[in-house]
Enzyme design. Structure first.
Site, PDB file in Angstrom:
ATOM      1  N   TRP A 107       0.827  -1.219   0.000  1.00 62.90           N
ATOM      2  CA  TRP A 107       0.000   0.000   0.000  1.00 62.90           C
ATOM      3  C   TRP A 107       0.851   1.254   0.000  1.00 62.90           C
ATOM      4  CZ3 TRP A 107      -4.140  -1.555  -1.924  1.00 62.90           C
ATOM      5  CH2 TRP A 107      -4.741  -2.761  -1.524  1.00 62.90           C
ATOM      6  N   ASP A 174      -1.977   6.838   5.846  1.00 62.20           N
ATOM      7  CA  ASP A 174      -3.018   5.914   5.420  1.00 62.20           C
ATOM      8  C   ASP A 174      -3.244   4.968   6.599  1.00 62.20           C
ATOM      9  OD1 ASP A 174      -4.527   3.823   4.419  1.00 62.20           O
ATOM     10  OD2 ASP A 174      -3.060   3.216   2.892  1.00 62.20           O
ATOM     11  N   LYS A 198     -11.931  -1.934   6.445  1.00 64.45           N
ATOM     12  CA  LYS A 198     -11.061  -2.718   7.312  1.00 64.45           C
ATOM     13  C   LYS A 198     -11.515  -2.610   8.773  1.00 64.45           C
ATOM     14  CE  LYS A 198      -8.422  -3.691   3.765  1.00 64.45           C
ATOM     15  NZ  LYS A 198      -7.640  -2.644   3.188  1.00 64.45           N
TER      16      LYS A 198
HETATM   17  C1  LIG Z   1      -7.037  -2.202   1.828  1.00 66.69           C
HETATM   18  C2  LIG Z   1      -6.063  -1.099   1.931  1.00 66.69           C
HETATM   19  C3  LIG Z   1      -5.981  -0.074   0.970  1.00 66.69           C
HETATM   20  C4  LIG Z   1      -6.818  -0.080  -0.291  1.00 66.69           C
HETATM   21  O1  LIG Z   1      -8.089   0.363  -0.031  1.00 66.69           O
HETATM   22  P1  LIG Z   1      -9.188   0.527  -1.187  1.00 66.69           P
HETATM   23  O2  LIG Z   1     -10.334   1.101  -0.428  1.00 66.69           O
HETATM   24  O3  LIG Z   1      -9.430  -0.839  -1.749  1.00 66.69           O
HETATM   25  O4  LIG Z   1      -8.645   1.457  -2.201  1.00 66.69           O
HETATM   26  C5  LIG Z   1      -5.077   0.934   1.175  1.00 66.69           C
HETATM   27  N1  LIG Z   1      -4.288   0.973   2.264  1.00 66.69           N
HETATM   28  C6  LIG Z   1      -4.330   0.009   3.204  1.00 66.69           C
HETATM   29  C7  LIG Z   1      -3.443   0.103   4.399  1.00 66.69           C
HETATM   30  C8  LIG Z   1      -5.218  -1.049   3.073  1.00 66.69           C
HETATM   31  O5  LIG Z   1      -5.266  -2.006   4.015  1.00 66.69           O
END
Ligand SMILES: *Cc1c(COP(=O)(O)O)cnc(C)c1O
Length: 361
Positions: A107, A174, A198
């Site tokens: 990511w 993020d 998540k």
């Molecule tokens: C799952 C995830 C993403 C991607 O998220 P999307 O909503 O599918 O774009 C980005 N960063 C992390 C840390 C993730 O676990």
């Protein structure tokens, strides 16, 4: 047969993932009849007072649970965290500017790739050489960097920053896979963003929490949908918001508050991760992927030392009602994702399966 139908499923899915039972029940009811209106939540206007109240409450709950300072705004937009990678740089990286990134896996790599379209990116640290099994150390941040970006928890590799990095520039993170899982001081941040699926709600919305005073300093023209200031000026209603994901997120935030807030979530999560890591360390058949000091409280990655046990172990945990335990293809082995809604009891069921394997071999 009957037993099979009512067997409890222990959902270790990495995302989309487990949500509290009571949230799912309330959401199911609202899809049929929302607030006694005789209409579904998903067939009323997003400008109706009933839905505006949902959006307002969701944004307020984020501010309250994260204890955000007054200067912060909260939005629920579309595009997932994947659009967030680009949106973050668009809104906070000045034209001809520079930013620092830490590379801790898939990511953060994607975040780096998008940011490179917009400016000069210094990758300060990377754990790529060891298949991202630890959080790399880093130093020498250039004070001219507009921000430092990091992925607080690495969903795929099972590593997590222990706390907030202490650097001399503003932070962007993020936090898709550990938002609301532990307390932290929001003051050093310009932006926190997180896909809902998540630890917050269903897929389909991404939360942005940001310092509004840090916006408007890039010198570039930002397309309306990607301009956080545009969305903030419209109270997250610039266009039709993802009404169902925002509603379910609001219910999950209410649930977190009723459980005692983020500090209580942290306690639960620490108890769960201690249970699984103690077993990984004790059981001679297993080893962890992440180094001990970088282990994630959300996603525990581990494998069998001898692959010959895989069929028996897979049968044991499947029979115990465990779902979603397979590791990501880039790591292999197993990944136990233990987001806020997963009860300690589910982790105990997994530990029991690991011990049953040891006794049988
Ligand atoms: C799952 C995830 C993403 C991607 O998220 P999307 O909503 O599918 O774009 C980005 N960063 C992390 C840390 C993730 O676990």
């Amino acid at each position: 047969m009957l037993q099979l139908c009512i067997m409890k499923i222990h959902n270790f899915s990495a995302g989309p993932c487990i949500l509290p039972d009571e949230v799912l029940q309330e959401a199911a009811g609202a899809v049929q009849n929302f607030n006694g209106l005789g209409l579904s939540l998903i067939e009323i206007s997003h400008r109706s007072k009933d839905f505006v109240a949902v959006m307002d409450e969701a944004r307020e709950l984020v501010k309250e649970l994260l204890q955000l300072p007054e200067r912060f705004d909260v939005l629920f937009l579309q595009g997932g965290a994947s659009l967030g990678f680009y949106t973050a740089a668009m809104n906070f990286l000045p034209e001809d500017g520079k930013a620092a990134y830490i590379d801790t896996g898939t990511w953060s790599n994607k975040a780096i790739k998008e940011a490179k379209h917009l400016g000069d990116i210094d990758v300060l640290g990377s754990s790529k050489d060891t298949n991202y099994n630890h959080i790399p150390s880093f130093n020498g941040i250039d004070p001219s960097c507009a921000f430092m970006h990091y992925t607080s928890n690495n969903t795929i590799f099972g590593t997590q920053f222990k706390g907030t990095p202490d650097v001399q520039v503003p932070l962007i993170s993020d936090m898709s896979s550990d938002i609301f899982s532990r307390t932290f001081d929001p003051n050093p941040f310009h932006l926190i963003y997180a896909g809902a699926q998540k630890n917050m709600g269903p897929a389909g919305t991404v939360m942005y929490a940001f310092d509004r005073e840090a916006l408007g300093k890039t010198g570039r023209t930002i397309p309306s949908y990607m301009d956080l200031a545009v969305h903030a000026s419209k109270d997250s209603m610039f266009n039709t918001p993802p009404v169902f994901p925002v509603y379910v997120t609001m219910l999950t935030l209410r649930w977190m508050k009723s459980m005692g807030g983020v500090a209580a979530m942290q306690q639960r999560n620490e108890a769960k991760s201690k249970l699984i890591y103690d077993e990984i360390d004790r059981n001679p058949l297993f080893e962890g992927h992440a180094t001990v000091d970088s282990r994630s409280h959300m996603n525990a990655t581990f494998r069998l030392l001898d692959a010959a046990h895989a069929d028996r172990f897979d049968a044991l945990w499947t029979d115990a009602g465990i779902s979603g335990l397979k590791g990501h293809r880039s790591v292999g082995g197993y990944r136990a994702s233990m987001y806020n809604a997963l009860p300690l009891e589910s982790v105990q069921v997994l530990v029991d399966a690991m011990q049953a394997l040891e006794q049988k071999s």
